[in-house]
Scaffold this active site. Structure first.
Site, mmCIF file in Angstrom:
data_model
loop_
_atom_site.group_PDB
_atom_site.id
_atom_site.type_symbol
_atom_site.label_atom_id
_atom_site.label_comp_id
_atom_site.label_asym_id
_atom_site.label_seq_id
_atom_site.Cartn_x
_atom_site.Cartn_y
_atom_site.Cartn_z
ATOM 1 N N THR A 121 0.832 -1.210 0.000
ATOM 2 C CA THR A 121 0.000 0.000 0.000
ATOM 3 C C THR A 121 0.868 1.261 0.000
ATOM 4 O O THR A 121 0.441 2.297 -0.526
ATOM 5 C CB THR A 121 -0.966 0.013 1.198
ATOM 6 O OG1 THR A 121 -0.257 -0.365 2.382
ATOM 7 C CG2 THR A 121 -2.109 -0.955 0.981
ATOM 8 N N TYR A 172 -12.716 -2.289 4.004
ATOM 9 C CA TYR A 172 -14.036 -1.684 3.808
ATOM 10 C C TYR A 172 -15.205 -2.634 4.069
ATOM 11 O O TYR A 172 -16.182 -2.270 4.708
ATOM 12 C CB TYR A 172 -14.179 -1.068 2.398
ATOM 13 C CG TYR A 172 -15.445 -0.237 2.249
ATOM 14 C CD1 TYR A 172 -15.495 1.045 2.763
ATOM 15 C CD2 TYR A 172 -16.584 -0.758 1.639
ATOM 16 C CE1 TYR A 172 -16.658 1.805 2.666
ATOM 17 C CE2 TYR A 172 -17.746 -0.016 1.542
ATOM 18 C CZ TYR A 172 -17.781 1.269 2.059
ATOM 19 O OH TYR A 172 -18.929 2.008 1.977
ATOM 20 N N TYR A 192 -1.308 -9.741 6.508
ATOM 21 C CA TYR A 192 -1.039 -8.334 6.844
ATOM 22 C C TYR A 192 -2.258 -7.780 7.548
ATOM 23 O O TYR A 192 -3.311 -7.562 6.945
ATOM 24 C CB TYR A 192 -0.729 -7.554 5.563
ATOM 25 C CG TYR A 192 -0.406 -6.085 5.759
ATOM 26 C CD1 TYR A 192 -0.079 -5.540 7.001
ATOM 27 C CD2 TYR A 192 -0.409 -5.219 4.664
ATOM 28 C CE1 TYR A 192 0.225 -4.210 7.159
ATOM 29 C CE2 TYR A 192 -0.106 -3.873 4.801
ATOM 30 C CZ TYR A 192 0.208 -3.372 6.051
ATOM 31 O OH TYR A 192 0.505 -2.043 6.190
ATOM 32 N N ARG A 209 -6.210 0.866 8.236
ATOM 33 C CA ARG A 209 -6.549 1.023 6.822
ATOM 34 C C ARG A 209 -7.762 0.183 6.420
ATOM 35 O O ARG A 209 -8.551 0.599 5.579
ATOM 36 C CB ARG A 209 -5.362 0.620 5.938
ATOM 37 C CG ARG A 209 -4.254 1.653 5.850
ATOM 38 C CD ARG A 209 -3.206 1.206 4.840
ATOM 39 N NE ARG A 209 -2.126 2.170 4.653
ATOM 40 C CZ ARG A 209 -2.140 3.148 3.761
ATOM 41 N NH1 ARG A 209 -3.176 3.317 2.971
ATOM 42 N NH2 ARG A 209 -1.105 3.962 3.649
ATOM 43 N N LYS A 258 2.583 -9.723 8.952
ATOM 44 C CA LYS A 258 2.985 -8.349 9.238
ATOM 45 C C LYS A 258 1.886 -7.776 10.124
ATOM 46 O O LYS A 258 0.754 -7.590 9.679
ATOM 47 C CB LYS A 258 3.125 -7.544 7.946
ATOM 48 C CG LYS A 258 3.458 -6.071 8.174
ATOM 49 C CD LYS A 258 3.479 -5.302 6.857
ATOM 50 C CE LYS A 258 3.757 -3.822 7.083
ATOM 51 N NZ LYS A 258 3.696 -3.033 5.813
ATOM 52 N N ILE A 260 8.569 -4.737 8.300
ATOM 53 C CA ILE A 260 8.402 -4.239 6.940
ATOM 54 C C ILE A 260 8.126 -2.749 7.080
ATOM 55 O O ILE A 260 7.083 -2.346 7.583
ATOM 56 C CB ILE A 260 7.288 -4.972 6.182
ATOM 57 C CG1 ILE A 260 7.693 -6.440 5.988
ATOM 58 C CG2 ILE A 260 7.027 -4.313 4.823
ATOM 59 C CD1 ILE A 260 6.631 -7.301 5.311
#
Length: 295
Positions: A49, A112, A138, A143, A167, A209
């Site tokens: 991202t 979302y 992840y 987000r 992650k 990361i």
């Protein structure tokens, strides 16, 4: 070498440079790749991202991967980001994007839609079974809008063989410690929060990361290596110097902050694709001031 061992230390979520005309800037991308590798990061993460993948076409993603593989030329492992909120469409990406030279795939949890924990589990189970490459989960609820619980992470780690790590970017230290305490042997746990990398590695994570390492690969990588060697006095000293940069990088949005630093370093143009825009003048001026005092 086992995949998990290749992905310890500092991985960098590589930015996507754009020209002033808003096209992918491959010349700058090559410069960034060489900059990161020459400063001893352990591996690169392409199409995360931070690379502004939501505003890249499939053709651009393919071109970025092919160019980057050639430029990297096997010098470091490569992880490819493939995530999304439409599981069926995501399966198509695994067949369309060139993954032959990838070491693993980093896949962000669905955003979302806010699926249940069972929905998150089934999503990952399906893509892991379809993927020819190992999957790194992840979790980034800031987000995606939905936290992947420690129980779901551990269930995936234990029940889906092709899932090799996570992650973890929830920022919830209790959740992180539960995963570290109960994970199966060999399951890789990486920090997804630059500002928390030091304490999270102290708790047992094997690396990070990073966004910040795009601009400060040597300093950040040295901090992480010091942590992994249990040299926390050295790690704290380096991290204390970097703390102001974390605040500036994430003051408005990612990757506007890190791109501003890299622009001032002469690596890239200060260009993002809408809906992201470059930093506001006050924050950009603060970065200029920090750079003038520290570089």
């Amino acid at each position: 070498m086992q995949v998990q061992n290749q992905l310890k230390g500092t991985g960098v979520a590589v930015i996507t440079p754009f020209t002033k005309e808003n096209a992918v800037d491959f010349t700058a991308l090559g410069k960034v790749i060489d900059f990161l590798i020459s400063n001893r990061v352990e591996y690169l993460v392409l199409l995360g991202t931070t690379g502004e993948t939501p505003v890249l076409s499939t053709a651009e993603k393919t071109d970025i991967l092919l160019y980057s593989y050639e430029k990297i030329a096997g010098r470091v492992p490569v992880v490819v980001g493939i995530g999304g909120n439409d599981t069926r469409h995501l399966l198509e990406d695994f067949t369309v994007l060139p993954l032959e030279k990838a070491t693993a795939v980093l896949s962000a949890a669905p955003y979302y839609n806010k699926p249940s924990q069972e929905g998150i589990f089934q999503h990952y189970k399906l893509i892991a079974e379809a993927s020819t490459k190992p999957i790194i989960l992840y979790n980034v609820p800031g987000r995606t809008g939905r936290n992947m619980s420690a129980a779901t992470t551990l269930r995936l780690a234990n029940e889906v063989p092709n899932i090799i790590g996570i992650k973890e970017a929830s920022g919830d230290m209790a959740q992180c410690m539960q995963i570290l305490k109960e994970r199966p042997e060999g399951f890789l746990v990486l920090s997804g929060d630059d500002a928390l990398a030091l304490p999270q590695i102290a708790c047992g994570m094997e690396g990070v990361i990073s966004v910040a390492a795009n601009a400060f690969p040597s300093e950040f990588g040295n901090m992480v290596r010091a942590c992994l060697m249990n040299n926390f006095s050295q790690a704290r000293a380096i991290n204390n110097e970097l703390i102001p940069t974390y605040d500036l990088m994430f003051a408005e949005n990612n990757p506007a902050g890190v791109k501003a630093f890299m622009y001032k370093m002469g690596l890239i143009e200060n260009v993002l694709r809408l809906p992201n825009v470059p930093l506001s003048k006050p924050v950009f001026s603060a970065i200029e001031e920090w750079m003038s005092n520290n570089r």
